[in-house]
Design a protein around this motif. Structure first.
Motif, short mmCIF file in Angstrom:
data_model
loop_
_atom_site.label_atom_id
_atom_site.label_comp_id
_atom_site.label_asym_id
_atom_site.label_seq_id
_atom_site.Cartn_x
_atom_site.Cartn_y
_atom_site.Cartn_z
N PRO A 168 0.81 -1.23 0.00
CA PRO A 168 0.00 0.00 0.00
C PRO A 168 0.83 1.27 0.00
O PRO A 168 0.31 2.35 -0.29
CB PRO A 168 -0.81 -0.13 1.30
CG PRO A 168 0.01 -1.02 2.18
CD PRO A 168 0.65 -2.00 1.25
N GLU A 169 2.13 1.15 0.31
CA GLU A 169 2.98 2.35 0.33
C GLU A 169 3.30 2.84 -1.08
O GLU A 169 3.79 3.96 -1.26
CB GLU A 169 4.30 2.06 1.07
CG GLU A 169 5.30 1.18 0.31
CD GLU A 169 5.02 -0.32 0.39
OE1 GLU A 169 5.85 -1.10 -0.10
OE2 GLU A 169 3.96 -0.70 0.95
N THR A 170 3.02 2.04 -2.09
CA THR A 170 3.33 2.39 -3.48
C THR A 170 2.07 2.85 -4.21
O THR A 170 1.02 2.21 -4.13
CB THR A 170 3.95 1.20 -4.23
OG1 THR A 170 5.12 0.77 -3.55
CG2 THR A 170 4.31 1.59 -5.66
N ASP A 171 2.18 3.96 -4.94
CA ASP A 171 1.11 4.44 -5.81
C ASP A 171 1.23 3.70 -7.14
O ASP A 171 2.07 4.03 -7.96
CB ASP A 171 1.25 5.95 -6.00
CG ASP A 171 0.26 6.51 -7.01
OD1 ASP A 171 -0.71 5.80 -7.36
OD2 ASP A 171 0.46 7.66 -7.46
N PHE A 172 0.40 2.68 -7.32
CA PHE A 172 0.47 1.85 -8.53
C PHE A 172 -0.52 2.34 -9.58
O PHE A 172 -1.64 2.74 -9.28
CB PHE A 172 0.14 0.39 -8.21
CG PHE A 172 1.26 -0.38 -7.57
CD1 PHE A 172 2.42 -0.69 -8.27
CD2 PHE A 172 1.14 -0.80 -6.25
CE1 PHE A 172 3.44 -1.40 -7.68
CE2 PHE A 172 2.16 -1.52 -5.65
CZ PHE A 172 3.31 -1.82 -6.35
N ILE A 173 -0.08 2.29 -10.84
CA ILE A 173 -0.98 2.36 -11.99
C ILE A 173 -0.84 1.03 -12.71
O ILE A 173 0.27 0.54 -12.93
CB ILE A 173 -0.61 3.52 -12.94
CG1 ILE A 173 -0.76 4.88 -12.24
CG2 ILE A 173 -1.49 3.49 -14.19
CD1 ILE A 173 -0.32 6.06 -13.09
N PHE A 174 -1.97 0.43 -13.07
CA PHE A 174 -1.95 -0.84 -13.78
C PHE A 174 -2.07 -0.59 -15.29
O PHE A 174 -2.84 0.28 -15.72
CB PHE A 174 -3.09 -1.75 -13.32
CG PHE A 174 -3.07 -2.05 -11.85
CD1 PHE A 174 -1.87 -2.14 -11.14
CD2 PHE A 174 -4.25 -2.25 -11.16
CE1 PHE A 174 -1.85 -2.43 -9.79
CE2 PHE A 174 -4.26 -2.54 -9.80
CZ PHE A 174 -3.05 -2.62 -9.12
N GLN A 175 -1.33 -1.38 -16.07
CA GLN A 175 -1.39 -1.26 -17.53
C GLN A 175 -1.53 -2.65 -18.14
O GLN A 175 -0.83 -3.59 -17.75
CB GLN A 175 -0.12 -0.59 -18.07
CG GLN A 175 -0.05 -0.56 -19.60
CD GLN A 175 1.08 0.30 -20.13
OE1 GLN A 175 1.53 1.24 -19.48
NE2 GLN A 175 1.57 -0.01 -21.32
N TYR A 176 -2.42 -2.75 -19.10
CA TYR A 176 -2.59 -4.01 -19.83
C TYR A 176 -2.44 -3.75 -21.32
O TYR A 176 -2.99 -2.78 -21.87
CB TYR A 176 -3.97 -4.63 -19.57
CG TYR A 176 -4.23 -5.84 -20.45
CD1 TYR A 176 -3.50 -7.01 -20.29
CD2 TYR A 176 -5.18 -5.79 -21.47
CE1 TYR A 176 -3.72 -8.11 -21.10
CE2 TYR A 176 -5.41 -6.88 -22.29
CZ TYR A 176 -4.67 -8.04 -22.11
OH TYR A 176 -4.86 -9.13 -22.92
N SER A 177 -1.71 -4.65 -21.99
CA SER A 177 -1.54 -4.58 -23.44
C SER A 177 -2.05 -5.87 -24.08
O SER A 177 -1.52 -6.95 -23.80
CB SER A 177 -0.07 -4.40 -23.82
OG SER A 177 0.42 -3.16 -23.45
N PRO A 178 -3.08 -5.79 -24.93
CA PRO A 178 -3.41 -6.92 -25.78
C PRO A 178 -2.41 -6.94 -26.95
O PRO A 178 -2.62 -6.27 -27.97
CB PRO A 178 -4.83 -6.62 -26.24
CG PRO A 178 -4.93 -5.12 -26.20
CD PRO A 178 -4.00 -4.66 -25.12
N GLU A 179 -1.31 -7.65 -26.74
CA GLU A 179 -0.24 -7.65 -27.74
C GLU A 179 -0.82 -7.96 -29.12
O GLU A 179 -1.77 -8.72 -29.25
CB GLU A 179 0.82 -8.69 -27.37
CG GLU A 179 2.06 -8.64 -28.23
CD GLU A 179 3.05 -9.76 -27.92
OE1 GLU A 179 4.18 -9.71 -28.42
OE2 GLU A 179 2.68 -10.71 -27.20
N CYS A 180 -0.22 -7.37 -30.15
CA CYS A 180 -0.69 -7.54 -31.54
C CYS A 180 -2.14 -7.06 -31.69
O CYS A 180 -2.92 -7.62 -32.47
CB CYS A 180 -0.55 -8.98 -32.03
SG CYS A 180 1.15 -9.57 -32.06
N PHE A 181 -2.49 -6.01 -30.97
CA PHE A 181 -3.85 -5.47 -31.05
C PHE A 181 -4.28 -5.20 -32.48
O PHE A 181 -5.41 -5.51 -32.87
CB PHE A 181 -3.94 -4.18 -30.23
CG PHE A 181 -5.09 -3.29 -30.61
CD1 PHE A 181 -6.37 -3.56 -30.15
CD2 PHE A 181 -4.91 -2.17 -31.43
CE1 PHE A 181 -7.46 -2.75 -30.51
CE2 PHE A 181 -5.97 -1.36 -31.79
CZ PHE A 181 -7.26 -1.66 -31.33
N SER A 182 -3.39 -4.59 -33.28
CA SER A 182 -3.79 -4.17 -34.63
C SER A 182 -4.10 -5.35 -35.54
O SER A 182 -4.68 -5.15 -36.62
CB SER A 182 -2.71 -3.28 -35.26
OG SER A 182 -1.46 -3.95 -35.30
#
Length: 564
Positions: A168-182
Motif C-alpha cells: 500500500p505504500e506504493t502508488d500503482f498504476i496498472f497497464q494491460y496490453s493486448p499484444e498484436c492489437f492491430s
C-alpha cells in the motif's frame, strides 16, 4: 529474379473497421500526449549488447532531463540486470517525485511475483502486463481460443491486483496490453480489455492504462486510426482508461500511425527517443514531439540540446543516429544543392528573430535544437567532404565524427578554392593538425602532469602555462577526462569524445578527438591531440578545444585565466 505473386502467399492481417462516421480525419493535435519512453526496455532488447547498469542509469537520467514522466525501465522478472537496476533506482532514491517507473511482465504468476519483489519500496510505479489475443498467436503460439486468451489476461490482472494490495505504500498504476492489437478482431480486443478494467475497477478516480499496440505494423496508419477510434467509442469505463499506443515501424508508418491515433482519441504514446526497437524499431518520439513543435504545439519534452542527447543514446546503445534522421541527423540542416543554398540564404535576409519561423527548406530553426547555422549556409562541399573523409581514413586511419567532417571540409574547401589545385592526403592531414592539434599551444598549454588513482577516483595534477606563468592544478573525477575538466574549472561540457590508434606497431600514436560545449551557449569547438600516450593526447585535445573556444569568442581569455 522477380517477386512472387503476393496473392498466393500473403493476405490481409487486419479486420476491416466499420466506422462510417469517423471523426479523426477532422481532428487536430493541439496538446501533447502523455509520453512513455521504452528505450530502457524495448529499445534495450533490440541492440547487439544490452546496456549494463551504468549505461541504463545514464540513459535514465537523460530521459528524466528530457521530460518523460513515464519511463519503462525494464523487465525485472526476466533479467537480473533489470532487477538490480530497478532496485538501484528505488534504494538510492533516483526517481523524481513526478516520475512513474514502469516494468513489463508477462501474464504469468511467478513472473508477476518477481516483478512486485523488484518494486518493494517504490513511491510510484506502473505494472505493465501483456498477452496476445490475435488469431495467429491464439492458434500457433498459445494454443487457446479467444476465451482462453481472455482468461490469461483475467488471471494476470487478478494477481496484479492482489500483489499491489500487499504494497500500500506504493502508488500503482496498472497497464494491460493486448499484444498484436492491430491484428486482433476488435470485438475480441474490446472484450478482454473490458474484462481487465472491470477487475481493476477503472474509474475517473482510478485510471488504468490500456495500451493498444501495433506490435507488428500490418496496415496503413488510417486503418490503425479507425481501430483506435472504434475502441475509444466502445470501451466500457472509458472515463477510467488512458488509451496508449505503441507503434512499431514495419511498414515505415509508425510516426503517422501514432499521430493519427492521437487524433482518434489516444491519450498516451509509447516509443523510443530516436526510434530504436525490435525489427524496424519503435515509433520515433523525438520526431513526433518536434513535429508538434513545428506546428506551434508545446510537446512537453525538451530537445533544445539535441547533440548531447544523440551522444548519450549512441554511447549507451552502440547504434548511430542516421545523418538523415528527422531533426537529429547531422546533415538534415545542410543544403548541398546550390539552388537550395541560394533560397536559404535569401530566406535568412527576410527572417527576423521575433517573427514566425518561415524559411525555405528549413521546417524548424536549428537553434531551437542547440545547432547553429554554420552547416546550413556553407559553400557546397558534398564531394569534397566525402573525399576528405576517405583520404584521412585510407592514409592515416582517422575517422572523424560527422559534425567534425562537416566543419573541417570547409577548411579544406577554402584552400582548394584559393589555390585551385588538388589537395593531397598529406596536405589534408597537415591542415587538420594545424587547425585542431596545434591549437594546444595557442593561448594556454600544459607542461607536466601526474595521473593517479585515489579511493577509486582518478586524480590529475598538472601544470598549465597561463600568460607566461605556470599554474599548478589538481582535479578529481571518475576518469581522466572528467578529472582534467574539474581541474580547469571552466563552464564547459563534453559533447563527444573519441580515441583511436592512427598507426601500428612500435610507432603507434593515439589520436584523441573531443568536442567541448560552453554551458548555456549551445555552441561547441573541436580539439585533437596526438601522442604516444592516450592520456597526454586527451589533455592536449582538451586544451586545444579550449583555445579554439577562445579564438571563436565563446570563452574569454581572462575567464580562463581567472578559472585556473
Amino acid at each position: 529474379m522477380m517477386l512472387a505473386d503476393p496473392s498466393k502467399k500473403y493476405r490481409r492481417m487486419y479486420q476491416r473497421v466499420d466506422l462510417p462516421n469517423r471523426q479523426w480525419p477532422n481532428n487536430e493535435i493541439n496538446k501533447a500526449p502523455i509520453w512513455m519512453s521504452t528505450d530502457l526496455r524495448d529499445g534495450n532488447q533490440a541492440i547487439f549488447e544490452p546496456m549494463n547498469i551504468e549505461q541504463k542509469f545514464k540513459m535514465f537520467q537523460m530521459l528524466v532531463k528530457i521530460g518523460f514522466k513515464h519511463i519503462e525501465i525494464g523487465f525485472p522478472s526476466a533479467s537480473q540486470v533489470d532487477f538490480d537496476f530497478t532496485r538501484k533506482l528505488i534504494e538510492e532514491n533516483h526517481i523524481p517525485e513526478d516520475v512513474y517507473i514502469e516494468v513489463l511482465v508477462q501474464a504469468r504468476d511467478h513472473l508477476i511475483a518477481r516483478t512486485f519483489e523488484s518494486l518493494q519500496g517504490a513511491k510510484r510505479a506502473i505494472v505493465h502486463i501483456y498477452n496476445s489475443n490475435s488469431p495467429t498467436f491464439r492458434k500457433k503460439v498459445l494454443n487457446v481460443d479467444a476465451n482462453g486468451a481472455k482468461q490469461l489476461a483475467i488471471n494476470a490482472a487478478t494477481k496484479v491486483k492482489e500483489y499491489a494490495a500487499k504494497q500500500p505504500e506504493t502508488d500503482f498504476i496498472f497497464q494491460y496490453s493486448p499484444e498484436c492489437f492491430s491484428a486482433t478482431e476488435l470485438e475480441v480486443a474490446k472484450d478482454v480489455c473490458d474484462a481487465v478494467t472491470e477487475i481493476w475497477e477503472a474509474s475517473a478516480d482510478n485510471k488504468v492504462i490500456l495500451n493498444l499496440p501495433a506490435t507488428v505494423e500490418v496496415s496503413g496508419p488510417h486503418v490503425y486510426a479507425d481501430q483506435i477510434e472504434w475502441m475509444h467509442r466502445n470501451l466500457q469505463r472509458r472515463d477510467g482508461v488512458i488509451i496508449s499506443v505503441h507503434c512499431h515501424n514495419d511498414r515505415g508508418c509508425g510516426i503517422a500511425a501514432s499521430e493519427l491515433a492521437i487524433m482518434a482519441g489516444a491519450d498516451r504514446v509509447e516509443g523510443c527517443v530516436f526510434g530504436n526497437g525490435e525489427r524496424t524499431g519503435n515509433v520515433d518520439v523525438a520526431a513526433i514531439a518536434l513535429n508538434m513543435y513545428t506546428q506551434g504545439v508545446a510537446p512537453e519534452l525538451d530537445f533544445s540540446n539535441i547533440n548531447e542527447i544523440i551522444a548519450t543514446v549512441e554511447e549507451c546503445t552502440g547504434l548511430p543516429v542516421h545523418p538523415r534522421h528527422p531533426y537529429a541527423g547531422d546533415l538534415v540542416f545542410t543544403a548541398f544543392s546550390g539552388s537550395h543554398q541560394d533560397a536559404i540564404k535569401k530566406g535568412f535576409e527576410f527572417q527576423k528573430n521575433e517573427e514566425i519561423w518561415d524559411m525555405p527548406y528549413l521546417p524548424i530553426d536549428p537553434r531551437d535544437l542547440g545547432r547553429d547555422y554554420d552547416a546550413v549556409i556553407r559553400v557546397n562541399s558534398q564531394s569534397g567532404k566525402g573525399g576528405i573523409a576517405y583520404l584521412l581514413e585510407a592514409n592515416y586511419n582517422v575517422v572523424l565524427p560527422r559534425r567534425l567532417q562537416v566543419e573541417f571540409s570547409q577548411v579544406v574547401q577554402q584552400v582548394a578554392d584559393d589555390e585551385g589545385v588538388e589537395v593531397t592526403a598529406k596536405q589534408i592531414w597537415d591542415l587538420f593538425t594545424n587547425t585542431y592539434v596545434a591549437a594546444k599551444d595557442a593561448h594556454y598549454s600544459t607542461k607536466n602532469y601526474k595521473l593517479s588513482d585515489e579511493n577509486g577516483s582518478q586524480v590529475i595534477e598538472l601544470d598549465v602555462v597561463v600568460n607566461g606563468e605556470i599554474q599548478h592544478l589538481r582535479g578529481e573525477g571518475n576518469g581522466p577526462i572528467s578529472a582534467i575538466l574539474n581541474a580547469l574549472q571552466l563552464p564547459i561540457d563534453v559533447v563527444n569524445y573519441e580515441e583511436r590508434s592512427i598507426s601500428s606497431g612500435a610507432n603507434a600514436k593515439a589520436l584523441a578527438l573531443i568536442e567541448l560545449q560552453v554551458q548555456g551557449a549551445g555552441k561547441s569547438a573541436f580539439g585533437a591531440g596526438v601522442h604516444d600516450n592516450i592520456v597526454t593526447s586527451s589533455i592536449d585535445a582538451i586544451i586545444a578545444a579550449t583555445n579554439r573556444l577562445i579564438d571563436q569568442g565563446l570563452l574569454k581569455k581572462d575567464q580562463v585565466a581567472a578559472a585556473v
